[in-house]
Design a protein around this motif. Structure first.
Motif, PDB file in Angstrom:
ATOM      1  N   ARG A   5     -17.084 -14.988 -19.985  1.00 19.43           N
ATOM      2  CA  ARG A   5     -16.142 -15.165 -21.092  1.00 19.43           C
ATOM      3  C   ARG A   5     -14.820 -14.507 -20.716  1.00 19.43           C
ATOM      4  NH1 ARG A   5     -16.197 -16.129 -26.601  1.00 19.43           N
ATOM      5  NH2 ARG A   5     -16.337 -13.926 -27.154  1.00 19.43           N
ATOM      6  N   ASP A   9     -10.764 -16.947 -24.491  1.00 20.19           N
ATOM      7  CA  ASP A   9     -11.826 -17.422 -25.374  1.00 20.19           C
ATOM      8  C   ASP A   9     -11.767 -16.699 -26.724  1.00 20.19           C
ATOM      9  OD1 ASP A   9     -12.659 -18.977 -23.248  1.00 20.19           O
ATOM     10  OD2 ASP A   9     -14.340 -17.678 -22.712  1.00 20.19           O
ATOM     11  N   SER A  37      -9.226 -22.665 -22.356  1.00 22.07           N
ATOM     12  CA  SER A  37     -10.203 -22.272 -23.379  1.00 22.07           C
ATOM     13  C   SER A  37     -10.175 -23.218 -24.573  1.00 22.07           C
ATOM     14  CB  SER A  37      -9.932 -20.836 -23.841  1.00 22.07           C
ATOM     15  OG  SER A  37     -10.246 -19.915 -22.823  1.00 22.07           O
ATOM     16  N   TYR A  41     -13.761 -24.320 -23.735  1.00 24.11           N
ATOM     17  CA  TYR A  41     -14.549 -23.376 -24.522  1.00 24.11           C
ATOM     18  C   TYR A  41     -14.535 -23.780 -25.995  1.00 24.11           C
ATOM     19  CZ  TYR A  41     -15.656 -19.128 -27.135  1.00 24.11           C
ATOM     20  OH  TYR A  41     -16.180 -18.224 -28.031  1.00 24.11           O
TER      21      TYR A  41
END
Length: 579
Positions: A5, A9, A37, A41
């Protein structure tokens, strides 16, 4: 294997917690981590709107916020992207639009910067570039600080009076791998605070002054940002027999209502003038000599002046958007979304207690209705006189477009065809018009934002688009084609920066210099831009250029049909008289 991560994020977690639906951007390396991200993500939520210029990206968020009542996010590339977007941010500030701008920054750590480019594109404190015309800015220095900063930005932008905010997100923080989980604050307990209510005694005094007036006139500014104001203001005007002047900064009052006295001489006989969430009291109430710049108030000296709005809240220490200071007999500071329903209730009670005033109020309503009808008759006569002109008169343009779009559930974005749309169209719903146009080089971006807000609905969004404005941002047409944003653009194309051309003509007459030289530095001709060809090249359906007034309506109908049925943008280029 544990999935890695990154700081970006966490940024996306915070942005998603605020439930932004869209984020507009022009790509830049200073937020490459955040961009990755958002896509990979965050699952492309919020949805990215790819833009051809940073100013347009801000303009889209501006228009979206006005039309939807919700903030939209923007991402701008470090310092240079922020400078490109600065004018859009300034106009969002002027127009009280809740735009949340994020920007890549740095990296602020010297040892992480690429040679040259990361240095020349970085400022010590990036927000300094826009601090004078944002409500708040921040540049968090740790990833733990980011969620609070993002959520505060949302709160500040949405708290009334609304406006843009800016948060710079360090490129290094975006790309750092996390060594621990970052817990977000509980967003449900951090949403914007409640609105500002009025002093009860002051509001009652305001109601008493309104009820006692014999010839009250209401001047409405930003009250229409709350859709409920549209109906409440009708009730208030009918209760106290007041004429209403709608400044158009938001749609406040139905234009065909018989108590709408915009562009009339109702002010000259008023015994009370009530400003309702008006930032600039001068523009709608002063006579201006456009050559000498001399102004004179149209409000009678004996008239009382009262005011309900934000007043000194949010007053700028830098921009003079606060306008001229006006003497008033009573000012009540409150959010009109809270105060207007209370004021109507008070006036309703006062009217019920004054049965002896009803006959006089009925006569006054009749006088205002006559004034309304005379004003509209004057406009009809002017439109009839200009109907045969070629190139097309602005009155004829507004009329022909109205005949083509009236059968749809329409929304007009910003421009009004030289103020002719409110003289011809029927603004009968609060959502018909999110507010008048601002400065040149703003309208196409704002219009795209309004259309984005209604994407997926059955609304036909119409932009009466000036040519000079579009020439600043012609590439913005690609955005609508790429994202299939349904928008009907009808060009108000006088092939000139005519507002400034008029100024040069006035100066020439006053100074005795050749009026025929006024075109120098003003015309958009020789060659005349072919907006229909440009639109087709950028993926739009397009018609024109059209100079015959008899051909306008059919072309607009065809383009409107394409927008409505194919859910894609269409443009009609109409060559117009100077106006």
């Amino acid at each position: 294997m544990t999935k890695r991560r990154y700081g970006s994020d966490v940024m996306v977690d915070a942005i998603q917690a605020c439930d932004f639906r869209y984020v507009s951007l022009n790509p830049g390396s200073s937020y490459r981590g955040l961009h990755d991200s958002l896509v990979n993500y965050g699952g492309k939520r919020p949805e990215i709107v790819t833009c051809t210029h940073e100013k347009v990206a801000v303009g889209i968020a501006h228009g979206y916020a006005k039309a939807s009542g919700e903030p939209m996010a923007v991402i701008l590339h470090d310092l240079v992207g922020l400078l490109h977007g600065a004018m859009g941010i300034y106009y969002a500030y002027i127009d009280r639009a809740p735009v949340v701008v994020f920007g890549g920054a740095g990296p602020m750590a010297y040892d992480r910067r690429r040679p040259n480019i990361d240095w020349i594109h970085t400022a010590n404190v990036q927000g300094n570039a826009v601090r004078e015309f944002t409500k708040w800015d921040d540049q968090p220095f740790s990833i733990r600080s980011v969620p609070e900063s993002v959520m505060r930005a949302y709160r500040v932008a949405m708290s009334q009076p609304q406006g843009p905010v800016y948060v710079a997100l360090d490129a290094g923080l975006q790309e750092d791998e996390l060594d621990e989980e970052i817990e977000l604050p509980r967003w449900e307990r951090l949403k914007p605070p409640e609105r500002i209510g009025p002093d009860p005694a002051a509001l009652r005094r305001l109601a008493e002054l309104l009820a006692a007036a014999e010839r009250p006139v209401i001047v409405a500014g930003y009250a229409g940002r709350d859709p409920n104001a549209f109906g409440l203001l009708v009730e208030l005007a009918e209760l106290v027999a007041a004429g209403v002047i709608d400044t158009g900064w938001r749609l406040n009052f139905p234009n065909r209502h018989p108590l709408n006295v915009s562009e009339s001489d109702a002010l000259e006989s008023a015994d009370l003038v009530f400003f309702l969430d008006v930032k600039d009291m001068g523009k709608p109430t002063q006579a201006l000599d456009r050559t000498t710049r001399r102004i004179e108030s149209r409000i009678p000296r004996a008239a009382k002046v009262v005011d309900l709005g934000f007043n000194e809240l949010g007053l700028s220490a830098w921009s003079h958007d606060f306008a001229q200071l006006h003497e008033t007999d009573l000012q009540v500071t409150a959010d009109t979304a809270v105060a207007l329903p209370l004021l109507v209730e008070l006036c309703r009670d006062l009217e019920a207690a004054q049965p002896e005033r009803r006959e006089a109020r009925a006569r006054r309503r009749g006088e205002l209705e006559d004034l309304h009808e005379r004003t509209w008759q004057r406009w009809r006569e002017q439109a009839d006189e200009e109907a045969g002109l070629s190139p097309v008169a602005t009155s004829r343009l507004a009329t022909e477009v109205w005949e083509a779009v009236r059968e749809h559930d329409w929304v007009l974005t910003a421009g009004t065809s030289g103020d002719w749309a409110p003289r011809v169209w029927n603004f009968d719903r609060a959502y018909r018009h999110p507010g008048r146009s601002l400065g040149t080089a703003t309208q196409i971006g704002i219009s795209l934002g309004v259309a984005l807000a209604y994407k997926g609905s059955d609304k036909l969004v119409v932009d009466l688009q000036p040519d000079g404005d579009l020439m600043f941002d012609l590439g913005a047409l690609w955005i609508a084609a790429y994202h299939r944003i349904p928008l009907l653009v009808v060009m108000f194309n006088n092939r000139a920066y005519y507002n400034d051309w008029e100024h040069q003509e006035r100066i020439a007459r006053r100074r005795g210099t050749p009026v025929e030289n006024a075109y120098v530095g003003m015309e958009l001709d020789k060659p005349a831009p072919d907006f229909a060809a440009a639109a087709r090249a950028l993926g739009w359906h397009a018609e024109g250029p059209i100079a015959d007034p008899e051909a306008v309506q059919a072309a607009v109908r065809q383009a409107a049909s394409v927008v409505a049925s194919e859910r894609r943008p269409a443009l009609v280029d109409v060559v117009c008289q100077p106006a």
